[in-house]
Design a protein around this motif. Structure first.
Motif, mmCIF file in Angstrom:
data_model
loop_
_atom_site.group_PDB
_atom_site.id
_atom_site.type_symbol
_atom_site.label_atom_id
_atom_site.label_comp_id
_atom_site.label_asym_id
_atom_site.label_seq_id
_atom_site.Cartn_x
_atom_site.Cartn_y
_atom_site.Cartn_z
ATOM 1 N N UNK A 1 -32.395 89.812 45.339
ATOM 2 C CA UNK A 1 -31.329 90.086 46.319
ATOM 3 C C UNK A 1 -29.932 90.003 45.742
ATOM 4 N N UNK A 2 -29.761 89.349 44.596
ATOM 5 C CA UNK A 2 -28.447 89.243 43.972
ATOM 6 C C UNK A 2 -28.154 90.409 43.031
ATOM 7 N N UNK A 3 -29.153 91.221 42.761
ATOM 8 C CA UNK A 3 -28.955 92.377 41.883
ATOM 9 C C UNK A 3 -28.188 93.471 42.623
ATOM 10 N N UNK A 4 -27.409 94.227 41.874
ATOM 11 C CA UNK A 4 -26.694 95.365 42.453
ATOM 12 C C UNK A 4 -27.591 96.592 42.404
ATOM 13 N N UNK A 5 -27.703 97.277 43.537
ATOM 14 C CA UNK A 5 -28.464 98.521 43.542
ATOM 15 C C UNK A 5 -27.564 99.652 43.082
ATOM 16 N N UNK A 6 -28.055 100.418 42.129
ATOM 17 C CA UNK A 6 -27.305 101.572 41.634
ATOM 18 C C UNK A 6 -27.863 102.827 42.270
ATOM 19 N N UNK A 7 -27.047 103.498 43.033
ATOM 20 C CA UNK A 7 -27.454 104.719 43.724
ATOM 21 C C UNK A 7 -27.325 105.912 42.787
ATOM 22 N N UNK A 8 -26.965 107.060 43.304
ATOM 23 C CA UNK A 8 -26.920 108.273 42.486
ATOM 24 C C UNK A 8 -25.847 109.215 42.986
ATOM 25 N N UNK B 1 -28.157 95.089 37.360
ATOM 26 C CA UNK B 1 -28.299 96.329 38.122
ATOM 27 C C UNK B 1 -29.765 96.721 38.170
ATOM 28 N N UNK B 2 -30.231 97.079 39.363
ATOM 29 C CA UNK B 2 -31.612 97.516 39.579
ATOM 30 C C UNK B 2 -31.564 98.894 40.219
ATOM 31 N N UNK B 3 -32.242 99.867 39.617
ATOM 32 C CA UNK B 3 -32.183 101.231 40.161
ATOM 33 C C UNK B 3 -33.301 101.510 41.160
ATOM 34 N N UNK B 4 -34.155 100.517 41.433
ATOM 35 C CA UNK B 4 -35.212 100.697 42.433
ATOM 36 C C UNK B 4 -34.749 100.123 43.763
#
Length: 250
Positions: free
Chosen positions: A182-189, A173-176
């Motif tokens: 590109x395979x990382x999951x984006x964590x929103x808010x 998970x990447x919060x930026x």
């Protein structure tokens, strides 16, 4: 933000005038235009569902430092569907979000092993938050870490490199935005006051603590200096701006 309810619009029923509240008042997921943006003011208007009662053991400065970072930190675990008993590798354990990710992993989500990165001067500090092991990123490269983890939580946007410590098929998970991998999951808010209420017992017991950078709190008169310091990337925890002495409202 954190402060004292000064007035209420008709129909507001959750709080009373004089109560101490805190919250993240900016919900970027609303379909309509934001009603309020920014908290660098002595008074702000806020929807009642976005704030919660401030725990009595927290100062206004401590409470004001928490909502955005705490909600962000919590969401990353939920994005990864993290389960108790799993291991987690945290990139950036000394930052505003990272300090809370370490504490949540250890004291809220029941991680079996918590490993975090930071600079050499902050290693002992991150250990004090609950990390089982802290890796000095100035001395050790990701490729040199032989241990593999059930979850990689990247708080500083290095998922293009940090992913190598994840087990096969483990979530990263990447919060930026956008994630550098590109395979990382984006964590929103997700912004809601009831998220803060859920964590209230952990804040009141001291299991989860607010971390304010020791250079602050900054007064409103020094807000430019506060942002200059924040932009250095060397902050430990959150940089707080207060318009009043620490014993009163932000």
């Amino acid at each position: 933000m954190a402060g004292i309810v000064a007035d209420m619009a008709p129909g507001v029923s959750k709080f009373k005038v004089g109560e101490e509240v805190y919250g993240n008042i900016q919900d970027f997921n609303v379909p309509e235009k934001l009603k309020q943006l920014g908290t660098l003011a002595e008074y702000v208007a806020v929807e009642e569902n976005l704030v919660a009662l401030k725990p009595d053991n927290l100062s206004f400065e401590e409470a004001g430092s928490l909502p955005l970072a705490l909600q962000t930190a919590l969401e990353g675990f939920e994005t990864a569907n993290f389960q108790a008993g799993r291991s987690v590798f945290i990139v950036g354990g000394a930052g505003g979000v990272g300090t809370l990710v370490v504490q949540l992993a250890k004291h809220y989500f029941g991680a079996s092993r918590v490993v975090a990165t930071c600079s050499s001067s902050k290693v002992e500090f991150v250990k004090s938050l609950g990390a089982d092991m802290v890796i000095d990123y100035t001395a050790t490269k990701y490729e040199e870490i032989t241990e593999k983890f059930d979850f990689v939580y990247d708080t500083i946007g290095e998922s293009k490199n940090s992913f190598v410590v994840a087990k096969e098929d483990a979530p990263v998970v990447d919060i930026t935005w956008p994630p550098t991998n590109p395979k990382a999951k984006f964590s929103s808010l997700t912004v809601r006051g009831d998220i803060l209420e859920r964590l209230r017992p952990y804040l009141e017991s001291g299991k989860i603590k607010a971390v304010i950078d020791p250079t602050g709190p900054y007064h409103f008169n020094d807000v430019i200096e506060a942002f200059r310091y924040l932009e250095t990337g060397r902050a430990r925890g959150k940089v707080v701006v207060s318009s009043f002495p620490s014993s009163t409202s932000l």
